[in-house]
Scaffold this motif. Sequence first.
Motif, PDB file in Angstrom:
ATOM      1  N   UNK A 122      32.412  33.164  45.381  1.00 60.99           N
ATOM      2  CA  UNK A 122      32.855  34.535  45.095  1.00 60.99           C
ATOM      3  C   UNK A 122      33.891  34.993  46.115  1.00 60.99           C
ATOM      4  N   UNK A 123      33.654  34.690  47.379  1.00 60.51           N
ATOM      5  CA  UNK A 123      34.572  35.083  48.448  1.00 60.51           C
ATOM      6  C   UNK A 123      35.938  34.446  48.253  1.00 60.51           C
ATOM      7  N   UNK A 124      35.942  33.144  47.957  1.00 55.17           N
ATOM      8  CA  UNK A 124      37.206  32.430  47.754  1.00 55.17           C
ATOM      9  C   UNK A 124      37.951  32.965  46.544  1.00 55.17           C
ATOM     10  N   UNK A 125      37.199  33.261  45.476  1.00 56.69           N
ATOM     11  CA  UNK A 125      37.821  33.789  44.259  1.00 56.69           C
ATOM     12  C   UNK A 125      38.450  35.159  44.538  1.00 56.69           C
ATOM     13  N   UNK A 126      37.727  36.000  45.280  1.00 58.88           N
ATOM     14  CA  UNK A 126      38.234  37.339  45.602  1.00 58.88           C
ATOM     15  C   UNK A 126      39.467  37.245  46.497  1.00 58.88           C
TER      16      UNK A 126
END
Length: 182
Positions: A122-126
């Motif tokens: 999720x962090x990488x996608x954001x």
Amino acid sequence: MPDKKTIEKARQDKREGKSPSTQASEFVREEIDEIRRGKHGARSTKQAIAIGLSEARRAGVDLPPPKKGKVKESTRKSAEYAYEVGQGERKPKRRPKVSKAVSEVLQDEPKSSASHEALSRQTKRAASRRTAGERSAAAKKAAETKGAAGRSAAARKAVETKGAQGRKQAAKKAARTRASRS
């Protein structure tokens, strides 16, 4: 309902002049911990984060709801309601049946949405949705607000977490520096 420690940590962040999103992160962290302990689940990591942000808004963190078109309209309305409750502009209506139904639905949701892997994804996608300039500006602001002592502590921690490998690299670098001087 967030516990008193979480609310106090968020207030401490506010006193230190940290941004509303940093204050809200305390509530998100608590939500992730609840899911990991098995208190309830979440359909996705995004949902877990949204629950934490909603609790932060209700607790009075000055975190405005998202703009129109950024998220689903129902999500935006919910965030708006929570924000108004937290700012004292609206009295919260207690709806026990709805609350109980939501709790029961969350019980059946997966707990893996709060795993380290899911949070990392999720962090990488954001982060990938932000431009390099935005990411750079955020990093500069973070370094600025950390202060000299904080930066020093972070540097020490970075060396420690690298472990033996980091120490070997540091020793090699020091040896090369000495050799180039002589």
